[in-house]
Design a protein around this motif. Structure first.
Motif, PDB file in Angstrom:
ATOM      1  N   THR A 167       0.822  -1.203   0.000  1.00  0.00           N
ATOM      2  CA  THR A 167       0.000   0.000   0.000  1.00  0.00           C
ATOM      3  C   THR A 167       0.857   1.255   0.000  1.00  0.00           C
ATOM      4  O   THR A 167       0.503   2.263  -0.622  1.00  0.00           O
ATOM      5  N   ALA A 168       1.978   1.210   0.705  1.00  0.00           N
ATOM      6  CA  ALA A 168       2.896   2.356   0.692  1.00  0.00           C
ATOM      7  C   ALA A 168       3.337   2.671  -0.734  1.00  0.00           C
ATOM      8  O   ALA A 168       3.399   3.843  -1.133  1.00  0.00           O
ATOM      9  N   LEU A 169       3.629   1.639  -1.501  1.00  0.00           N
ATOM     10  CA  LEU A 169       4.033   1.854  -2.894  1.00  0.00           C
ATOM     11  C   LEU A 169       2.908   2.479  -3.713  1.00  0.00           C
ATOM     12  O   LEU A 169       3.138   3.403  -4.497  1.00  0.00           O
ATOM     13  N   ILE A 170       1.679   1.984  -3.511  1.00  0.00           N
ATOM     14  CA  ILE A 170       0.542   2.546  -4.252  1.00  0.00           C
ATOM     15  C   ILE A 170       0.351   4.012  -3.884  1.00  0.00           C
ATOM     16  O   ILE A 170       0.140   4.874  -4.741  1.00  0.00           O
ATOM     17  N   GLY A 171       0.457   4.308  -2.574  1.00  0.00           N
ATOM     18  CA  GLY A 171       0.340   5.692  -2.141  1.00  0.00           C
ATOM     19  C   GLY A 171       1.403   6.563  -2.767  1.00  0.00           C
ATOM     20  O   GLY A 171       1.133   7.715  -3.163  1.00  0.00           O
ATOM     21  N   GLY A 172       2.623   6.041  -2.876  1.00  0.00           N
ATOM     22  CA  GLY A 172       3.701   6.790  -3.502  1.00  0.00           C
ATOM     23  C   GLY A 172       3.449   7.048  -4.972  1.00  0.00           C
ATOM     24  O   GLY A 172       3.729   8.144  -5.489  1.00  0.00           O
ATOM     25  N   ILE A 173       2.910   6.057  -5.666  1.00  0.00           N
ATOM     26  CA  ILE A 173       2.602   6.215  -7.095  1.00  0.00           C
ATOM     27  C   ILE A 173       1.527   7.287  -7.293  1.00  0.00           C
ATOM     28  O   ILE A 173       1.613   8.118  -8.199  1.00  0.00           O
ATOM     29  N   ILE A 174       0.518   7.288  -6.410  1.00  0.00           N
ATOM     30  CA  ILE A 174      -0.538   8.302  -6.505  1.00  0.00           C
ATOM     31  C   ILE A 174       0.036   9.697  -6.278  1.00  0.00           C
ATOM     32  O   ILE A 174      -0.232  10.635  -7.042  1.00  0.00           O
ATOM     33  N   ALA A 175       0.837   9.837  -5.222  1.00  0.00           N
ATOM     34  CA  ALA A 175       1.401  11.149  -4.886  1.00  0.00           C
ATOM     35  C   ALA A 175       2.295  11.663  -6.013  1.00  0.00           C
ATOM     36  O   ALA A 175       2.249  12.849  -6.371  1.00  0.00           O
ATOM     37  N   ARG A 176       3.100  10.772  -6.594  1.00  0.00           N
ATOM     38  CA  ARG A 176       3.979  11.180  -7.692  1.00  0.00           C
ATOM     39  C   ARG A 176       3.161  11.586  -8.914  1.00  0.00           C
ATOM     40  O   ARG A 176       3.453  12.589  -9.565  1.00  0.00           O
ATOM     41  N   GLY A 177       2.136  10.802  -9.217  1.00  0.00           N
ATOM     42  CA  GLY A 177       1.310  11.127 -10.375  1.00  0.00           C
ATOM     43  C   GLY A 177       0.533  12.418 -10.196  1.00  0.00           C
ATOM     44  O   GLY A 177       0.376  13.201 -11.139  1.00  0.00           O
ATOM     45  N   ALA A 178       0.052  12.651  -8.977  1.00  0.00           N
ATOM     46  CA  ALA A 178      -0.738  13.851  -8.707  1.00  0.00           C
ATOM     47  C   ALA A 178       0.135  15.085  -8.516  1.00  0.00           C
ATOM     48  O   ALA A 178      -0.359  16.217  -8.614  1.00  0.00           O
ATOM     49  N   GLY A 179       1.412  14.855  -8.216  1.00  0.00           N
ATOM     50  CA  GLY A 179       2.307  15.977  -7.988  1.00  0.00           C
ATOM     51  C   GLY A 179       2.088  16.679  -6.671  1.00  0.00           C
ATOM     52  O   GLY A 179       2.446  17.851  -6.518  1.00  0.00           O
ATOM     53  N   ARG A 180       1.498  15.968  -5.717  1.00  0.00           N
ATOM     54  CA  ARG A 180       1.285  16.538  -4.382  1.00  0.00           C
ATOM     55  C   ARG A 180       1.148  15.404  -3.373  1.00  0.00           C
ATOM     56  O   ARG A 180       0.909  14.246  -3.749  1.00  0.00           O
ATOM     57  N   PRO A 181       1.288  15.722  -2.087  1.00  0.00           N
ATOM     58  CA  PRO A 181       1.226  14.655  -1.077  1.00  0.00           C
ATOM     59  C   PRO A 181      -0.100  13.898  -1.119  1.00  0.00           C
ATOM     60  O   PRO A 181      -1.143  14.447  -1.504  1.00  0.00           O
ATOM     61  N   LEU A 182      -0.055  12.651  -0.701  1.00  0.00           N
ATOM     62  CA  LEU A 182      -1.228  11.778  -0.743  1.00  0.00           C
ATOM     63  C   LEU A 182      -2.411  12.400  -0.013  1.00  0.00           C
ATOM     64  O   LEU A 182      -3.544  12.370  -0.503  1.00  0.00           O
ATOM     65  N   GLU A 183      -2.168  12.952   1.179  1.00  0.00           N
ATOM     66  CA  GLU A 183      -3.270  13.496   1.963  1.00  0.00           C
ATOM     67  C   GLU A 183      -3.897  14.713   1.288  1.00  0.00           C
ATOM     68  O   GLU A 183      -5.120  14.932   1.390  1.00  0.00           O
ATOM     69  N   GLU A 184      -3.109  15.493   0.568  1.00  0.00           N
ATOM     70  CA  GLU A 184      -3.666  16.642  -0.152  1.00  0.00           C
ATOM     71  C   GLU A 184      -4.508  16.179  -1.333  1.00  0.00           C
ATOM     72  O   GLU A 184      -5.577  16.738  -1.609  1.00  0.00           O
ATOM     73  N   TYR A 185      -4.026  15.175  -2.033  1.00  0.00           N
ATOM     74  CA  TYR A 185      -4.808  14.636  -3.140  1.00  0.00           C
ATOM     75  C   TYR A 185      -6.103  14.026  -2.615  1.00  0.00           C
ATOM     76  O   TYR A 185      -7.184  14.220  -3.207  1.00  0.00           O
ATOM     77  N   ALA A 186      -6.028  13.301  -1.497  1.00  0.00           N
ATOM     78  CA  ALA A 186      -7.221  12.690  -0.915  1.00  0.00           C
ATOM     79  C   ALA A 186      -8.262  13.738  -0.546  1.00  0.00           C
ATOM     80  O   ALA A 186      -9.463  13.550  -0.778  1.00  0.00           O
ATOM     81  N   ALA A 187      -7.806  14.857   0.010  1.00  0.00           N
ATOM     82  CA  ALA A 187      -8.735  15.907   0.421  1.00  0.00           C
ATOM     83  C   ALA A 187      -9.523  16.448  -0.771  1.00  0.00           C
ATOM     84  O   ALA A 187     -10.759  16.597  -0.702  1.00  0.00           O
ATOM     85  N   GLY A 188      -8.835  16.729  -1.866  1.00  0.00           N
ATOM     86  CA  GLY A 188      -9.499  17.333  -3.014  1.00  0.00           C
ATOM     87  C   GLY A 188     -10.243  16.353  -3.892  1.00  0.00           C
ATOM     88  O   GLY A 188     -11.295  16.676  -4.446  1.00  0.00           O
ATOM     89  N   ALA A 189      -9.708  15.132  -4.014  1.00  0.00           N
ATOM     90  CA  ALA A 189     -10.273  14.176  -4.960  1.00  0.00           C
ATOM     91  C   ALA A 189     -11.385  13.317  -4.363  1.00  0.00           C
ATOM     92  O   ALA A 189     -12.285  12.879  -5.079  1.00  0.00           O
ATOM     93  N   LEU A 190     -11.340  13.072  -3.046  1.00  0.00           N
ATOM     94  CA  LEU A 190     -12.288  12.143  -2.431  1.00  0.00           C
ATOM     95  C   LEU A 190     -13.053  12.756  -1.273  1.00  0.00           C
ATOM     96  O   LEU A 190     -14.282  12.745  -1.256  1.00  0.00           O
ATOM     97  N   PHE A 191     -12.345  13.297  -0.292  1.00  0.00           N
ATOM     98  CA  PHE A 191     -13.018  13.685   0.943  1.00  0.00           C
ATOM     99  C   PHE A 191     -13.930  14.903   0.774  1.00  0.00           C
ATOM    100  O   PHE A 191     -15.093  14.866   1.182  1.00  0.00           O
TER     101      PHE A 191
END
Length: 316
Positions: A167-191
């Motif tokens: 899961t850490a790897l998946i989170g890293g792939i998301i953060a790299r693709g989004a160009g921002r930290p995982l929690e920031e992407y989660a806030a805007g995209a999902l939460f």
């Protein structure tokens, strides 16, 4: 006996002393809420005695993994991450020695999503011990390298092995693709699209969100994540991804399988579930339009309280 009566009977009997929160939704509506009190922890930190209510954030521990799978699906729909069949090592090109290792060349993102990486990993030790691979990953100077350089012990895709590193790897792939930290992407995209304004994602010493176990949500918002599955993604997560994510892909035990970071029952009563250490549960029964979100305080113990409550909800 009605569900509310069964729940009250369990609570009166003392069979669920460590229940912190319970939200049950049926047909998209909240039909039951209960909150308790007790000693609680944030990952790696005691919070002391807490009186829980609707607005109290709670660790969901490894339920975080299932949320990460939702985020991957959103990012995939936005063209920010590769398809699951893409090579895994190529997502981390900085580790040139590992990328060049032919024994790892066959690894794909899907192997991480299904926890079938075939790498040496052991989370049987307590989550307070560096003998536990997830804790060792958090203590390592580079979490991604720590996971990817684990010894190859079998061919990928053959056997499910619980692995927070995946899961850490998946989170890293998301953060790299989004160009921002995982929690920031989660806030805007999902939460925020789900109406969730208050959440936390605990971070490691490296400043990165603990993708495998660090998410903190209110139980009512955890239930909203479950409702998202019932509603086919609500236009937030692509419906096709919801279907793919929840498709049984690897057998854990008879009638119990794994999709993409979600557990799937293939027995007579079909359900999908996210499970976290300490009794954290998010269970969705599609045919019954039922969502059950539970938070509890039985970290590194048998989750007796959450199981007693879940049995009462499901009348089993």
């Amino acid at each position: 006996m009605a569900m509310a009566e069964r729940i009250e009977a369990v609570l009166r009997s003392g069979k669920a002393p460590n229940l912190h929160g319970l939200v049950v939704m049926r047909g998209g509506n909240v039909v039951l809420e209960r909150y308790g009190a007790g000693v609680d922890h944030r990952v790696g930190e005691s919070l002391g005695h807490v009186a829980f209510g609707r607005d109290t954030l709670h660790d969901v521990r490894s339920v975080s993994k299932s949320v990460v799978a939702l985020l991957y699906g959103i990012a995939l729909g936005e063209g920010l991450v590769p398809e699951p069949g893409a090579g895994l090592m190529g997502q981390f090109p900085e580790y040139t020695d590992l990328v060049a290792d032919p024994a790892r060349a066959h690894l794909t993102i899907e192997h991480a999503l299904t926890m079938t990486l075939g790498l040496d990993w052991n989370e049987d030790a307590p989550y307070t011990s560096p003998a536990n691979s997830e804790i060792a990953m958090e203590l390592a100077p580079d979490r991604y390298r720590y996971v990817l350089e684990r010894p190859v012990v079998e061919a990928a895709g053959k056997r499910w092995l619980y692995c927070g590193g995946a899961t850490a790897l998946i989170g890293g792939i998301i953060a790299r693709g989004a160009g921002r930290p995982l929690e920031e992407y989660a806030a805007g995209a999902l939460f925020r699209p789900l109406g969730i304004g208050d959440f936390q994602w605990s971070k490691g010493d490296d400043g990165l969100a603990m993708a495998a176990a660090g998410l903190r949500l209110r139980p009512i918002d955890l239930a909203a994540v479950g409702r998202l599955l019932l509603d086919g993604g609500q236009g937030i997560v692509p419906g096709e991804w919801i279907r793919e994510m929840l498709r049984p892909r690897v057998v854990i035990a008879d009638g119990f399988e794994y999709g993409y970071q979600w557990y799937v029952s293939t027995g007579e009563r079909r359900w999908v579930e996210a499970i976290g250490n300490g009794g954290q549960r998010l269970l969705v029964v599609p045919d019954e339009e039922l969502v059950v979100a539970i938070t509890a305080g039985e970290y590194d113990q048998e989750p007796a309280s959450s199981m007693a409550v879940l049995d009462a909800v499901l009348d089993r």
